[in-house]
Design an enzyme around this catalytic site. Structure first.
Site, mmCIF file in Angstrom:
data_model
loop_
_atom_site.group_PDB
_atom_site.id
_atom_site.type_symbol
_atom_site.label_atom_id
_atom_site.label_comp_id
_atom_site.label_asym_id
_atom_site.label_seq_id
_atom_site.Cartn_x
_atom_site.Cartn_y
_atom_site.Cartn_z
ATOM 1 N N CYS A 76 -5.587 2.964 2.007
ATOM 2 C CA CYS A 76 -6.939 2.689 2.494
ATOM 3 C C CYS A 76 -7.028 2.765 4.015
ATOM 4 O O CYS A 76 -8.100 3.011 4.565
ATOM 5 C CB CYS A 76 -7.437 1.343 1.979
ATOM 6 S SG CYS A 76 -6.441 -0.072 2.456
ATOM 7 N N ASP A 119 0.816 -1.220 0.000
ATOM 8 C CA ASP A 119 0.000 0.000 0.000
ATOM 9 C C ASP A 119 0.846 1.265 0.000
ATOM 10 O O ASP A 119 0.416 2.305 0.479
ATOM 11 C CB ASP A 119 -0.950 0.008 1.210
ATOM 12 C CG ASP A 119 -0.196 -0.030 2.537
ATOM 13 O OD1 ASP A 119 1.053 -0.043 2.523
ATOM 14 O OD2 ASP A 119 -0.852 -0.041 3.595
#
Length: 381
Positions: free
Chosen positions: A199, A145
């Site tokens: 996220c 990520d």
């Protein structure tokens, strides 16, 4: 430094033997496809795949590749399962909270398919272990990520000419691409290191990483089995983009400005891009740690979050929110004041100080001090 070795207890030994009757029955629905057949399944059985990150993307990727019969999977993740993961990381359950993701994922996948070899490494990808992990595999799945890991994967894969599948998700959208170094690389698509929320910071609908992770798995299976999907007639790298329920595809081309693709530089020249936020380009007088913040005079300190307003609303540690883009025109210096800037990783707060140093030339005379919170929110949260 001790050598990090993937743990493979309980996994089946990797081999290139012919498909047996049980395997033929297990994978029959794939084998029945004219473009796939026994040859495609055999190629999957012979493949060695590295999955980096067992979060929202890594869970569906690992499940589908294990179910499809990829012969050897190595799972890499140093994080533990948390309650907030369960909304999208569907391989895990409440009983797995606080356990390492790679280890738990490996255990569950072995229970689903005992015919394949599954290894796990309870560590995050870093410059020390990247080469040993990547150089012997056939394909790498990026389920991370952050840009630091993606650049590290890209640059090491380019060095060994190993393809990899990139993906990212945020909110209601996501994207994925098979990156084949001979055609183009991740730096052709994203030439500069960017600090973007993940996220964990900005949120994501749980089904989105499921869709994008499934897309990654499909790209991987298509590549390894050497099939040709109807939408992948070109050999060029393609970026597949999901926005809500709409999808589109962009063909990626080698950039003439890319130093990696054009052989002007190697992974060694980009070591700073691989390190995460472990160092700062600022003079040490402008860097302050979380621990040292406590020693500042609260009455003389102004705390400023230079992230976007949406990021600030989602989570902050107080202070004023002045996004970096409008900082120069908004903020005016005050005498005898400490300005403490923070962001997600420290990059934008460093940039804030660089901007203001050039504009506020009388800092020392006015006893005005500019400080960047080392490592940003990522350092503590």
């Amino acid at each position: 430094m001790s050598k990090q070795v993937p743990h493979s207890q309980g996994s089946a030994p990797g081999n290139k033997s012919e498909l047996n009757a049980q395997e033929h029955e297990r994978y029959l629905r794939q084998i029945q496809l004219p473009s796939f057949g026994k040859d495609g399944q055999q190629r999957l059985k012979n493949a060695k795949v590295l999955i980096i990150g067992l979060g929202g993307l890594g869970c569906p990727v690992a499940q589908y590749l294990a179910a499809a019969g990829v012969g050897e999977l190595t799972l890499v993740d140093g994080d533990a399962v948390s309650l907030s993961n369960l909304q999208r990381q569907v391989l895990f359950s409440e009983r797995d909270i606080a356990a390492n993701k790679a280890r738990i994922a490996a255990e569950k996948l072995r229970g689903a398919n005992r015919d394949i070899a599954i290894k796990s490494l309870e560590a995050n990808l870093n410059p020390d272990n990247a080469h040993q992990l990547i150089k012997h595999c056939d394909l790498v799945l990026d389920c991370t990520d952050n840009f630091y890991s993606r650049y590290l994967i890209n640059d090491v894969c380019a060095n060994y000419n190993i393809p990899w599948v990139y993906a990212s998700v945020l909110g209601f959208q996501g994207q994925a691409a098979l990156i084949q170094p001979r055609h183009s690389c991740f730096r052709c698509l994203y030439p500069e290191l960017a600090e973007t929320p993940n996220c964990n910071e900005a949120g994501v609908i749980g089904a989105v990483p499921g869709i994008i992770g499934g897309m990654q798995a499909l790209l991987a299976i298509n590549h390894l089995a050497q099939t040709r999907l109807p939408t992948l007639e070109t050999e060029q790298n393609q970026l597949h983009i999901l926005q809500g329920l709409q999808t589109r595809c962009i063909t990626l081309h080698k950039s003439p400005d890319c130093d990696i693709c054009n052989g002007r530089k190697t992974y060694r020249d980009f070591s700073q891009d691989h390190q995460g936020r472990s160092t700062s380009l600022l003079d040490s007088k402008h860097i302050i740690s979380w621990e040292d913040v406590q020693s500042l005079d609260a009455e003389k300190t102004i705390l400023i979050d230079v992230r976007d307003s949406d990021e600030h609303k989602n989570f902050n540690i107080g202070g004023f929110n002045i996004p970096l883009e409008i900082l120069e025109e908004t903020l005016q210096p005050e005498e005898n004041t400490y300005y403490l800037f923070y962001c997600q990783s420290g990059q934008r707060s460093d940039k804030a100080i660089k901007l203001l140093e050039n504009k506020w030339i009388d800092l020392k005379t006015n006893n005005t001090y500019l400080l960047s919170l080392y490592g940003g929110l990522n350092q503590k949260y």
